[in-house]
Design a protein around this motif. Structure first.
Motif, PDB file in Angstrom:
ATOM      1  N   LEU A  15       0.742  -1.300   0.120  1.00 48.62           N
ATOM      2  CA  LEU A  15      -0.087   0.076   0.048  1.00 48.62           C
ATOM      3  C   LEU A  15       0.753   1.261  -0.152  1.00 48.62           C
ATOM      4  CD1 LEU A  15      -2.919  -1.093   2.503  1.00 48.62           C
ATOM      5  CD2 LEU A  15      -3.164  -0.597  -0.058  1.00 48.62           C
ATOM      6  N   ARG A  19      -0.002   4.059  -2.492  1.00 47.56           N
ATOM      7  CA  ARG A  19      -0.393   5.448  -2.394  1.00 47.56           C
ATOM      8  C   ARG A  19       0.493   6.428  -3.060  1.00 47.56           C
ATOM      9  NH1 ARG A  19      -0.533   3.261   3.247  1.00 47.56           N
ATOM     10  NH2 ARG A  19      -2.389   2.586   3.694  1.00 47.56           N
ATOM     11  N   GLU A  20       1.827   6.147  -3.011  1.00 48.92           N
ATOM     12  CA  GLU A  20       2.738   7.190  -3.735  1.00 48.92           C
ATOM     13  C   GLU A  20       2.529   7.183  -5.424  1.00 48.92           C
ATOM     14  OE1 GLU A  20       6.542   6.013  -2.895  1.00 48.92           O
ATOM     15  OE2 GLU A  20       6.646   6.248  -0.842  1.00 48.92           O
ATOM     16  N   TYR A  22      -0.549   6.616  -6.614  1.00 51.58           N
ATOM     17  CA  TYR A  22      -1.752   7.169  -6.956  1.00 51.58           C
ATOM     18  C   TYR A  22      -1.789   8.836  -6.869  1.00 51.58           C
ATOM     19  CZ  TYR A  22      -6.197   9.507  -5.785  1.00 51.58           C
ATOM     20  OH  TYR A  22      -7.360  10.100  -5.735  1.00 51.58           O
ATOM     21  N   THR A  23      -0.862   9.489  -5.742  1.00 50.67           N
ATOM     22  CA  THR A  23      -0.912  10.740  -5.637  1.00 50.67           C
ATOM     23  C   THR A  23       0.117  11.407  -6.585  1.00 50.67           C
ATOM     24  OG1 THR A  23       1.014  10.336  -4.152  1.00 50.67           O
ATOM     25  CG2 THR A  23      -1.091  10.521  -3.141  1.00 50.67           C
ATOM     26  N   TYR A  92      -2.007  16.775  -2.564  1.00 53.49           N
ATOM     27  CA  TYR A  92      -1.426  16.230  -3.778  1.00 53.49           C
ATOM     28  C   TYR A  92      -2.421  16.713  -5.191  1.00 53.49           C
ATOM     29  CZ  TYR A  92      -5.042  12.903  -2.425  1.00 53.49           C
ATOM     30  OH  TYR A  92      -6.153  12.325  -1.978  1.00 53.49           O
ATOM     31  N   VAL A 107      -7.406   6.375  -9.759  1.00 54.84           N
ATOM     32  CA  VAL A 107      -7.682   5.067  -8.894  1.00 54.84           C
ATOM     33  C   VAL A 107      -7.502   3.794  -9.586  1.00 54.84           C
ATOM     34  CG1 VAL A 107      -9.420   4.082  -7.401  1.00 54.84           C
ATOM     35  CG2 VAL A 107      -8.891   6.541  -7.105  1.00 54.84           C
ATOM     36  N   SER A 110      -3.944   2.800 -10.515  1.00 57.38           N
ATOM     37  CA  SER A 110      -3.082   2.376  -9.140  1.00 57.38           C
ATOM     38  C   SER A 110      -3.732   0.944  -8.894  1.00 57.38           C
ATOM     39  CB  SER A 110      -3.231   3.308  -8.166  1.00 57.38           C
ATOM     40  OG  SER A 110      -2.870   4.737  -8.510  1.00 57.38           O
ATOM     41  N   ILE A 387      -8.528   7.855  -0.233  1.00 55.18           N
ATOM     42  CA  ILE A 387      -7.314   6.863  -0.405  1.00 55.18           C
ATOM     43  C   ILE A 387      -7.292   5.642   0.159  1.00 55.18           C
ATOM     44  CG2 ILE A 387      -4.807   6.315  -0.468  1.00 55.18           C
ATOM     45  CD1 ILE A 387      -4.090   9.375  -0.983  1.00 55.18           C
ATOM     46  N   ASP A 388      -7.798   5.781   1.558  1.00 57.62           N
ATOM     47  CA  ASP A 388      -8.010   4.662   2.297  1.00 57.62           C
ATOM     48  C   ASP A 388      -9.804   4.569   2.731  1.00 57.62           C
ATOM     49  OD1 ASP A 388      -5.164   3.438   2.278  1.00 57.62           O
ATOM     50  OD2 ASP A 388      -4.911   5.214   3.538  1.00 57.62           O
ATOM     51  N   LEU A 391      -8.237   2.245  -2.343  1.00 56.52           N
ATOM     52  CA  LEU A 391      -7.422   1.804  -3.079  1.00 56.52           C
ATOM     53  C   LEU A 391      -7.142   0.466  -2.779  1.00 56.52           C
ATOM     54  CD1 LEU A 391      -4.072   3.956  -3.285  1.00 56.52           C
ATOM     55  CD2 LEU A 391      -5.215   2.924  -5.185  1.00 56.52           C
ATOM     56  N   SER A 392      -7.214  -0.186  -1.620  1.00 51.64           N
ATOM     57  CA  SER A 392      -7.270  -1.371  -1.024  1.00 51.64           C
ATOM     58  C   SER A 392      -8.309  -2.222  -1.572  1.00 51.64           C
ATOM     59  CB  SER A 392      -7.143  -1.392   0.439  1.00 51.64           C
ATOM     60  OG  SER A 392      -7.221  -2.700   1.027  1.00 51.64           O
TER      61      SER A 392
END
Length: 410
Positions: A15, A19-20, A22-23, A92, A107, A110, A387-388, A391-392
């Motif tokens: 993750l 996350r990196e 995605y941003t 971001y 999203v 990623s 994001i959370d 993404l997960s």
């Protein structure tokens, strides 16, 4: 552990880079057919994960991971951003003036990259071939066609099933799907009608295209009310009517911009034929000196989920996430071009909805009855999936859906 649990066991450790990624994508959005840096990121990641990588359709990228005998599953993500100025205020937020990932394609990219990584790492739990397809230009309905026209069906293995998802302004942590039509077909149409210009004081010397275009607008309203069977769905919108530039000059032409939405291909054909018939008829009645021009653009196919595929994937989602997290999706009047890809291969597909809104904010808005006002929708300058756990969840849905076909337990 079952195969999904085995493959997803390493998700938490992935993750950070997800996350990196995605941003980074959100901060550097690219418009349709200009996804050069995004494609480069995807290429580099897939190559590092061990996929055989091919560029198709300009900025389109496809990674193929062959892992023994078994079915072939294709999973798709779209990559392009929109000409929207971001107003989220995120740390971001887009660094590109006038361009924003206002529809969540960052999203999608990623999440599919995360699934591709876990599928590569978890090859012991499944058998077959996994195809990760990253498509350009969904927003203008041109990306899937570009990939098909560039020989997609001859350059990658033929899948047995195709999968795709879209983040929407419903609570993160939930997923929704349905069989049959889930997204409408969409057609945009520019119509130019011709008249004869004259001075405003001498209307008898003209064929007035403003009057002609106005008659067309009124008559088009009868298509849904009088030519579409009650119970069938159709929308015919005249979004623009442009003619002339001065009060005392009758122009020689007018243009109309239309948008059409339908859930059935036969209804679609009927509506489009009715539009052309009405326009031609009104032009003839007005004595138009030449035939009208019809220019179709931004055309999106119907997205209609295969019943068997949808049920298999829905059951896998329910087993993994729990039945409370899996909902029946309502039909959306939004449109997508994903279905051109499975249609080109002549294979079944399913397309599901992924929640991306802050769950607490959504619940609060729902309690007040202000969801439409308080929860920004796709294409809004305020659209920002949390994001959370978005993404997960996006990674998990791709993995669980794919393994419902590829798992060795099958």
């Amino acid at each position: 552990m079952n195969s999904s649990e085995t493959v997803l066991a390493g998700l938490d450790s992935e993750l950070g880079w997800l996350r990196e990624t995605y941003t980074r994508l959100h901060r550097h959005p690219e418009l349709s057919l200009e996804e050069h840096e995004t494609s480069k990121i995807v290429e580099e990641k897939l190559t590092a994960f061990g996929y055989s990588v091919t560029r198709i359709g300009g900025t389109g990228v496809v990674g193929v991971l062959a892992n023994g005998v078994g079915p072939t599953v294709l999973a798709r993500a779209d990559m392009d951003a929109l000409p929207v100025t971001e107003a989220t205020g995120l740390s971001y937020a887009s660094a590109v003036d006038g361009i924003m990932h206002a529809c969540g394609h960052d999203v999608h990219v990623s999440a599919l990259l995360g699934a591709a990584k876990l599928m590569a790492d978890g090859r012991g739990a499944w058998s077959g071939t996994y195809i990760a397809l990253f498509q350009p230009a969904e927003e203008i309905g041109a990306g899937s066609k570009a990939m098909v026209d560039d020989g997609l069906v001859t350059k990658v293995p033929r899948p047995d099933v195709a999968l795709a998802q879209h983040v929407m302004p419903v609570p993160a942590g939930m997923v929704a799907t349905t069989d049959g039509p889930v997204l409408s077909a969409g057609d945009s149409l520019k119509i130019t009608v011709y008249g004869k210009g004259a001075h405003g004081s001498m209307p008898h010397m003209s064929v007035d295209p403003v009057v002609l275009a106005s008659s067309i607008v009124l008559r088009l309203q009868s298509i849904v009310s009088r030519e579409t069977r009650p119970g069938d769905f159709a929308v015919v919108t005249v979004g623009a009517l442009n003619a002339g530039a001065k009060s005392n000059i009758i122009p020689d032409r007018a243009t109309l911009l239309l948008n059409i939405r339908t859930y059935d291909n036969q209804v679609r054909a009927t509506v489009l034929a009715a539009i052309e018939r009405i326009v031609n008829g009104e032009c003839a009645a007005a004595g138009s000196p030449r035939e009208p021009d019809f220019e179709y653009y931004d055309q999106f196919p119907l997205t209609s989920n295969d019943a068997d595929v949808t049920e298999q994937v829905r059951a896998a989602f329910s087993a993994h996430f729990g039945a409370d997290a899996v909902h029946r999706a309502e039909r959306q009047t939004a449109s997508e071009d994903f279905s051109r890809i499975p249609d080109a291969f002549d294979v079944p597909y399913t397309f599901w909805i992924l929640g991306g809104a802050d769950p607490d904010a959504y619940r609060a808005a729902a309690a007040k009855g202000t969801v439409s006002q308080d929860i920004p929708g796709n294409h809004s300058p305020f659209f920002a999936p949390v994001i959370d756990p978005t993404l997960s969840m996006g990674v998990q849905t791709h993995v669980v859906a794919a393994l419902s076909y590829l798992s060795k337990e099958k």
